[in-house]
Design an enzyme around this catalytic site. Structure first.
Site, short mmCIF file in Angstrom:
data_model
loop_
_atom_site.label_atom_id
_atom_site.label_comp_id
_atom_site.label_asym_id
_atom_site.label_seq_id
_atom_site.Cartn_x
_atom_site.Cartn_y
_atom_site.Cartn_z
N LYS A 38 41.84 31.71 39.54
CA LYS A 38 41.77 33.08 39.09
C LYS A 38 42.45 33.74 40.44
O LYS A 38 42.24 33.24 41.59
CB LYS A 38 40.49 33.45 38.93
CG LYS A 38 40.42 35.33 38.74
CD LYS A 38 38.87 35.54 38.22
CE LYS A 38 38.33 35.59 39.53
NZ LYS A 38 36.73 36.24 39.14
N LYS B 153 40.32 38.51 45.24
CA LYS B 153 40.28 39.15 46.61
C LYS B 153 40.04 38.22 47.71
O LYS B 153 40.50 38.50 48.98
CB LYS B 153 39.53 40.26 46.49
CG LYS B 153 39.92 41.51 45.67
CD LYS B 153 38.63 42.46 45.57
CE LYS B 153 39.15 43.56 44.63
NZ LYS B 153 37.76 44.39 44.45
N LYS C 105 29.68 31.86 43.01
CA LYS C 105 29.79 32.81 44.33
C LYS C 105 28.81 32.08 45.23
O LYS C 105 29.08 32.25 46.37
CB LYS C 105 29.50 34.16 43.98
CG LYS C 105 30.50 34.94 43.47
CD LYS C 105 30.71 36.33 43.69
CE LYS C 105 31.85 37.21 43.42
NZ LYS C 105 31.57 38.63 43.50
#
Ligand code: AMP
Ligand code: TRP
Length: 344
Positions: free
Chosen positions: A206, A209, A114
């Site tokens: 993956k 969102k 991230k």
């Protein structure tokens, strides 16, 4: 010591709830309520570790709540609430900031992903996020945590924190009458054919969102046309489907679609291949689209209906928060005694 069995899990209100959240987490939440006392949390404190527009966050929080309700979690029997209404989460997280070691957090792969290359510019909150997650679980002394595969490492850290707290404060825990261990070591529940649902555009990534392409995921609020179109356009390879699971190994996109079908149907990949093995993708995709629309259509419709009544959703969260806080406050009182804080 035997701890009372209790389930806790959380979902971030960061927009676009998708099929991965549904199959990896929310369907499990629903099933577990038959056997356990469950606490399901919309983790807004976690969400702000990366920037959230204050004019969007309330809607996202209500949307995750609506998804919990639409999928069938019983808000009267179980607890549904949002994290920021129970200050004890942040309070216990501070104690855990002083228990967890820098070296442990430095190993967290989700932070590395991230934060990316610009680590200096990541929030401090993003770095200590796993400590807050441990606090979420342990402030209820929860024993079972249903999550997708991506949260496995964070769960291991939660166990390490619980263990170190129990060791560091062993004498005080004993002296205050809590026996050998104050916190349980929470167990991850990561099971079934869809613990890691992949992007429909790239079977090695993956489903997420935050992926810019909406074609990479099926959102819980997608209508029937959108669901069918996304499945039709999902990346595949030119070979027919294999008849055995082993044949899926080198084929991530095929593996993903078969896993999704199995999870939606409540069967196994082997069963799905028994039915569709040897056949063309086009036939399988049509069956998958029909199944996905049948399962997700009613959920999306119910979510939209619930979202029209924010007053009701807020009342669910207020009631859940009050009940959660009663439990959390009890734990914090004990933690204060154990750590040695003078309290009122
Ligand atoms: P998040 O959206 O990151 O708050 O995730 C909420 C829950 O959904 C967590 O238990 C995640 O592990 C799970 N989850 C998120 N993405 C996926 C995915 N692609 N496949 C399976 N589970 C997922
Ligand atoms: N970190 C989890 C995620 O991103 C969300 C989460 C926060 C959570 N606290 C939790 C999950 C406690 C399980 C238990 O998906």
């Amino acid at each position: 010591m035997a701890f009372k069995e209790r389930v806790f899990s959380g979902v971030q209100p960061t927009g676009n709830l998708h099929l991965g959240n549904y199959l990896g987490a929310i369907t499990k939440f629903v099933a577990l309520q038959e056997r356990y006392d469950c606490i399901y949390c919309v983790v807004d404190l976690h969400a702000i570790t990366v920037w959230q527009d204050p004019s969007e966050l309330p809607r996202s929080t209500r949307e995750v709540t609506a998804a919990f309700l639409a999928c069938g979690i019983d808000a009267k029997k179980q607890i549904i609430f949002n994290q920021s209404q129970v200050a004890e989460h942040a309070e216990l997280a501070w104690v855990f900031n002083c228990v967890a070691r820098m070296g442990w957090l430095n190993r967290m792969t989700q932070f590395k992903e991230k934060a990316g290359k610009d680590r200096e510019n990541a929030s401090v909150g993003l770095y200590v996020y796993p400590n807050l997650m441990a606090a979420d679980i342990l402030v209820y002394r929860a024993t079972h945590v249903p999550v997708g595969e991506d949260q496995k490492q964070h769960l291991e850290l939660s166990r390490d924190i619980a263990q170190k707290f129990n060791n560091d404060f062993a004498q005080s825990i004993h002296a205050h009458g809590y026996g050998e261990a104050f916190f349980p070591l929470p167990e991850p529940l990561i099971q079934g054919p869809a613990t890691r649902v992949m992007s429909l555009r790239d079977g090695t990534k993956k489903m997420s969102k935050s992926e810019p392409s909406d074609y990479s995921r099926i959102n819980l609020t997608d209508d029937a046309d959108a669901i069918a179109q996304k499945i039709r356009k999902a990346k595949t390879d030119p070979e027919p489907l294999p008849s055995e699971e082993k044949g899926l190994e080198p084929r991530p996109e095929a593996d993903n679609l078969v896993g999704i079908y199995a999870a939606l149907k409540g069967s196994s990949k082997a069963d799905v291949l028994r039915e569709f093995g040897g056949g063309q993708f086009s036939t399988f995709k049509t069956a998958l689209a029909d199944l996905a629309v049948a399962k997700l259509g009613p959920i999306g419709a119910e979510m939209k209906k619930l979202m029209q009544d924010p007053v009701y959703i807020d009342s669910v969260l207020a009631d859940g928060s009050e009940r959660a806080q009663t439990l959390a406050a009890e734990t914090m009182k004990a933690v204060k005694d154990i750590v040695g804080f003078v309290r009122r």
